[in-house]
Motif scaffolding. Sequence first.
Motif, short mmCIF file in Angstrom:
data_model
loop_
_atom_site.label_atom_id
_atom_site.label_comp_id
_atom_site.label_asym_id
_atom_site.label_seq_id
_atom_site.Cartn_x
_atom_site.Cartn_y
_atom_site.Cartn_z
N ALA A 14 23.57 47.47 56.50
CA ALA A 14 22.54 47.90 57.45
C ALA A 14 22.74 49.37 57.82
N ASP A 15 23.99 49.80 57.98
CA ASP A 15 24.24 51.21 58.27
C ASP A 15 23.81 52.10 57.11
N TYR B 172 25.35 41.61 57.12
CA TYR B 172 25.97 42.74 56.40
C TYR B 172 25.85 44.01 57.23
N PRO B 173 26.71 44.24 58.18
CA PRO B 173 26.59 45.43 59.03
C PRO B 173 26.77 46.74 58.26
N ASP B 174 27.65 46.76 57.27
CA ASP B 174 27.84 48.00 56.50
C ASP B 174 26.58 48.34 55.70
N ARG C 9 17.80 44.34 61.86
CA ARG C 9 18.41 43.27 62.67
C ARG C 9 18.93 42.14 61.78
N TYR D 17 22.07 43.37 60.01
CA TYR D 17 23.24 43.50 60.88
C TYR D 17 23.92 42.16 61.13
N LYS D 18 23.15 41.10 61.10
CA LYS D 18 23.75 39.78 61.32
C LYS D 18 24.74 39.43 60.22
#
Length: 132
Positions: free
Chosen positions: A32-33, A28-30, A22, A25-26
Amino acid sequence: MTERAPSLADEWLGTQVLDHVRDLYKDYPDTADRVLGLVELRLQQRYEAETVEARHRRKLEWAWFGFRVASALLGFGALVVFALVAVQFIGHGAPVEAGVSLGAGAVSVVAIFVTGRAAGPLFAPRPPPGKE
């Protein structure tokens, strides 16, 4: 017993993984993936390792069972041979030698079985991980 600090893999695969994801994702969404992909890969590797270990343990248990059955059959075969030798001694008029042959043979086979039983299985059950 000393407490060991959790490793990074334990921390990421533990209960805190959702909080970390979580937070990632706030910002650095890439990333986190990618982290979720690594976590998935690590969980798959752990599952495969546990599967291989379980298969190996089953094979060892069957090998131990086969060893026990083979030793029982060989012990019985040895007693049959000692009995046949004793019968031959009796047939030739030597009952004392027959008693010595059968008695010594039976005692040796029993001694082998007693020490084999005391040796126990090839492996001892291990406590589950984390319970040490």
